[in-house]
Write a protein that holds these residues in place. Structure first.
Motif, mmCIF file in Angstrom:
data_model
loop_
_atom_site.group_PDB
_atom_site.id
_atom_site.type_symbol
_atom_site.label_atom_id
_atom_site.label_comp_id
_atom_site.label_asym_id
_atom_site.label_seq_id
_atom_site.Cartn_x
_atom_site.Cartn_y
_atom_site.Cartn_z
ATOM 1 N N ASP A 209 0.824 -1.216 0.000
ATOM 2 C CA ASP A 209 0.000 0.000 0.000
ATOM 3 C C ASP A 209 0.854 1.259 0.000
ATOM 4 O OD1 ASP A 209 -2.365 -1.528 0.081
ATOM 5 O OD2 ASP A 209 -2.248 -1.690 2.265
ATOM 6 N N GLY A 210 1.933 1.218 -0.771
ATOM 7 C CA GLY A 210 2.783 2.386 -0.914
ATOM 8 C C GLY A 210 3.755 2.623 0.213
ATOM 9 N N ARG A 211 3.850 1.684 1.153
ATOM 10 C CA ARG A 211 4.762 1.843 2.283
ATOM 11 C C ARG A 211 5.641 0.605 2.423
ATOM 12 N NH1 ARG A 211 3.649 6.151 5.519
ATOM 13 N NH2 ARG A 211 1.654 7.204 5.195
ATOM 14 N N HIS A 212 6.863 0.819 2.870
ATOM 15 C CA HIS A 212 7.773 -0.304 3.088
ATOM 16 C C HIS A 212 7.516 -0.926 4.451
ATOM 17 C CE1 HIS A 212 10.455 1.761 -0.037
ATOM 18 N NE2 HIS A 212 9.979 0.666 -0.577
ATOM 19 N N VAL A 213 7.439 -2.261 4.455
ATOM 20 C CA VAL A 213 7.129 -3.003 5.668
ATOM 21 C C VAL A 213 8.226 -4.035 5.901
ATOM 22 C CG1 VAL A 213 5.470 -4.512 6.827
ATOM 23 C CG2 VAL A 213 4.660 -2.676 5.333
ATOM 24 N N LEU A 214 8.765 -4.030 7.118
ATOM 25 C CA LEU A 214 9.805 -4.983 7.506
ATOM 26 C C LEU A 214 9.160 -6.195 8.174
ATOM 27 C CD1 LEU A 214 12.875 -5.644 8.025
ATOM 28 C CD2 LEU A 214 12.565 -4.510 10.252
ATOM 29 N N HIS A 215 9.559 -7.394 7.751
ATOM 30 C CA HIS A 215 9.058 -8.644 8.309
ATOM 31 C C HIS A 215 10.214 -9.421 8.931
ATOM 32 C CE1 HIS A 215 5.288 -8.510 5.761
ATOM 33 N NE2 HIS A 215 6.095 -7.719 5.068
ATOM 34 N N ASP A 216 10.014 -9.968 10.102
ATOM 35 C CA ASP A 216 10.946 -10.946 10.639
ATOM 36 C C ASP A 216 10.624 -12.292 9.997
ATOM 37 O OD1 ASP A 216 12.944 -11.880 12.778
ATOM 38 O OD2 ASP A 216 11.216 -13.181 13.109
ATOM 39 N N ALA A 217 11.639 -13.005 9.505
ATOM 40 C CA ALA A 217 11.437 -14.270 8.799
ATOM 41 C C ALA A 217 11.580 -15.450 9.756
ATOM 42 C CB ALA A 217 12.418 -14.406 7.635
ATOM 43 N N ARG A 218 10.953 -15.358 10.902
ATOM 44 C CA ARG A 218 11.015 -16.406 11.923
ATOM 45 C C ARG A 218 12.471 -16.709 12.293
ATOM 46 N NH1 ARG A 218 5.634 -19.627 11.511
ATOM 47 N NH2 ARG A 218 4.366 -17.941 10.691
ATOM 48 N N SER A 219 13.235 -15.656 12.450
ATOM 49 C CA SER A 219 14.659 -15.807 12.748
ATOM 50 C C SER A 219 14.854 -16.326 14.164
ATOM 51 C CB SER A 219 15.369 -14.456 12.596
ATOM 52 O OG SER A 219 14.842 -13.523 13.524
ATOM 53 N N LEU A 220 16.027 -16.928 14.400
ATOM 54 C CA LEU A 220 16.332 -17.463 15.724
ATOM 55 C C LEU A 220 16.553 -16.354 16.742
ATOM 56 C CD1 LEU A 220 18.740 -20.427 14.910
ATOM 57 C CD2 LEU A 220 16.338 -20.555 15.588
ATOM 58 N N ASN A 221 17.214 -15.270 16.338
ATOM 59 C CA ASN A 221 17.602 -14.227 17.289
ATOM 60 C C ASN A 221 16.730 -12.987 17.242
ATOM 61 O OD1 ASN A 221 19.773 -15.747 18.296
ATOM 62 N ND2 ASN A 221 21.067 -15.105 16.586
ATOM 63 N N GLY A 222 15.747 -12.966 16.352
ATOM 64 C CA GLY A 222 14.805 -11.858 16.343
ATOM 65 C C GLY A 222 15.248 -10.667 15.512
ATOM 66 N N THR A 223 14.277 -9.794 15.213
ATOM 67 C CA THR A 223 14.492 -8.568 14.453
ATOM 68 C C THR A 223 13.980 -7.399 15.285
ATOM 69 O OG1 THR A 223 14.251 -9.723 12.333
ATOM 70 C CG2 THR A 223 13.951 -7.342 12.311
ATOM 71 N N TYR A 224 14.763 -6.319 15.347
ATOM 72 C CA TYR A 224 14.421 -5.184 16.207
ATOM 73 C C TYR A 224 14.402 -3.902 15.387
ATOM 74 C CZ TYR A 224 15.527 -8.457 19.960
ATOM 75 O OH TYR A 224 15.543 -9.554 20.789
ATOM 76 N N VAL A 225 13.455 -3.020 15.713
ATOM 77 C CA VAL A 225 13.407 -1.688 15.123
ATOM 78 C C VAL A 225 13.412 -0.678 16.262
ATOM 79 C CG1 VAL A 225 12.086 -0.048 13.734
ATOM 80 C CG2 VAL A 225 12.181 -2.461 13.062
ATOM 81 N N ARG A 233 6.542 -4.643 10.753
ATOM 82 C CA ARG A 233 6.515 -3.238 11.143
ATOM 83 C C ARG A 233 6.689 -2.342 9.932
ATOM 84 N NH1 ARG A 233 8.413 -0.185 15.997
ATOM 85 N NH2 ARG A 233 8.628 1.966 15.269
ATOM 86 N N GLN A 234 5.818 -1.336 9.829
ATOM 87 C CA GLN A 234 5.971 -0.311 8.799
ATOM 88 C C GLN A 234 7.203 0.517 9.128
ATOM 89 O OE1 GLN A 234 2.516 2.210 7.906
ATOM 90 N NE2 GLN A 234 3.927 3.947 8.045
ATOM 91 N N LEU A 235 8.027 0.781 8.121
ATOM 92 C CA LEU A 235 9.268 1.512 8.339
ATOM 93 C C LEU A 235 9.085 3.005 8.105
ATOM 94 C CD1 LEU A 235 11.799 -0.920 6.625
ATOM 95 C CD2 LEU A 235 11.578 -0.477 9.090
ATOM 96 N N CYS A 236 9.744 3.793 8.922
ATOM 97 C CA CYS A 236 9.773 5.236 8.776
ATOM 98 C C CYS A 236 11.214 5.681 8.530
ATOM 99 C CB CYS A 236 9.255 5.925 10.037
ATOM 100 S SG CYS A 236 7.548 5.530 10.469
ATOM 101 N N ALA A 237 11.368 6.802 7.848
ATOM 102 C CA ALA A 237 12.709 7.328 7.595
ATOM 103 C C ALA A 237 13.452 7.503 8.911
ATOM 104 C CB ALA A 237 12.610 8.656 6.852
ATOM 105 N N GLY A 238 14.684 7.011 8.959
ATOM 106 C CA GLY A 238 15.500 7.132 10.153
ATOM 107 C C GLY A 238 15.426 5.937 11.084
#
Length: 254
Positions: A209-225, A233-238
């Motif tokens: 929908d016109g916005r970049h979205v970050l997905h964790d791919a079921r990683s072992l150690n996790g993804t943080y924003v 999570r929808q990404l914002c500049a910065g």
């Protein structure tokens, strides 16, 4: 059991009586196979029409077991991978991607004979890959579709950049546009990493929908924003994305 017969045949090509001599005591490969199948069932995820199971398994062994098995690790890994395929088919599970088994020395292991960790190194179909709420059904995880949490971002541009600002690959960057960006240790990823604390496919960015979205791919150690662990999570500049020991800055272009 086909798995045991295959292992015996392989070993007999190299050392007569190997299977009986080397695996008469301590951990046996067939026990590794049993524990992998148990892990596969425990980590299954239910979609609309199929049940998905992890395709990558890390087996952590005590020193004495690892030293006995390591010289023949390639043959064992190959047979374990084939065994995973056969068992998944028998139980009507779906595996996306090639089954992969890795053997590791774990000198911290105490008590049990081994420890196994599993993960999905390939993205799952849309029917279950966008997940947040989990409903328990025995050991099965059933997921509802996740909606992106609202984030107060200005209207985004289609083009952005993901730049590694800390970690082994500092300075590496890629353009984020309409195509999917895969991040992790796999060489074919759009943002390939050498950080051993990341998964082969650790996370990915899509345009929704016109916005970049970050997905964790079921990683072992996790993804943080920005210090918070995320699933999607929808990404914002910065925004600063942390996976393993790597920090990635997401910024708009132009």
């Amino acid at each position: 059991m086909t798995f045991v017969r295959n292992l015996e045949n392989i070993f007999e090509k190299y050392i007569e009586g190997f299977f009986n001599k080397k695996f008469s005591s301590g951990l046996q490969p067939v026990e590794i196979a049993k524990q992998i199948v148990k892990e596969m069932s425990n980590q299954r995820s239910v979609g609309v029409s199929q049940v998905y199971v992890p395709n990558a398994y890390s087996v952590f062994l005590k020193k004495e077991d690892f030293e006995r098995i390591a010289p023949y690790g390639s043959a064992i890994r190959e047979e374990l991978s084939q065994h995973i395929r056969e068992e998944a088919k028998r139980m009507n599970y779906t595996i996306i991607g090639q089954p992969v088994v890795d053997l590791f020395l774990d000198e911290t292991t105490t008590g049990g004979l081994l420890r196994i960790a599993s993960q999905f190194t390939e993205p799952l179909p849309a029917e279950i890959e966008d997940t947040s709420a989990e409903a328990s059904l025995g050991d099965t995880r059933v997921f509802d579709k996740l909606t992106v949490d609202p984030v107060a971002c200005p209207v985004q541009k289609i083009l952005a950049q993901a730049v590694i600002i800390a970690g082994f690959d500092q300075g590496l960057k890629t353009t984020v546009g309409a195509r999917r960006i895969n991040i992790g240790r796999r060489e074919s990823n759009e943002l390939p990493l050498t950080d051993m604390n990341t998964s082969r496919l650790h996370a990915y960015i899509t345009l929704e929908d016109g916005r970049h979205v970050l997905h964790d791919a079921r990683s072992l150690n996790g993804t943080y924003v920005n210090g918070q662990r995320i699933t999607r999570r929808q990404l914002c500049a910065g925004d600063k994305i942390k996976i393993g020991n790597t920090i990635i800055l997401y910024n708009q272009e132009g």
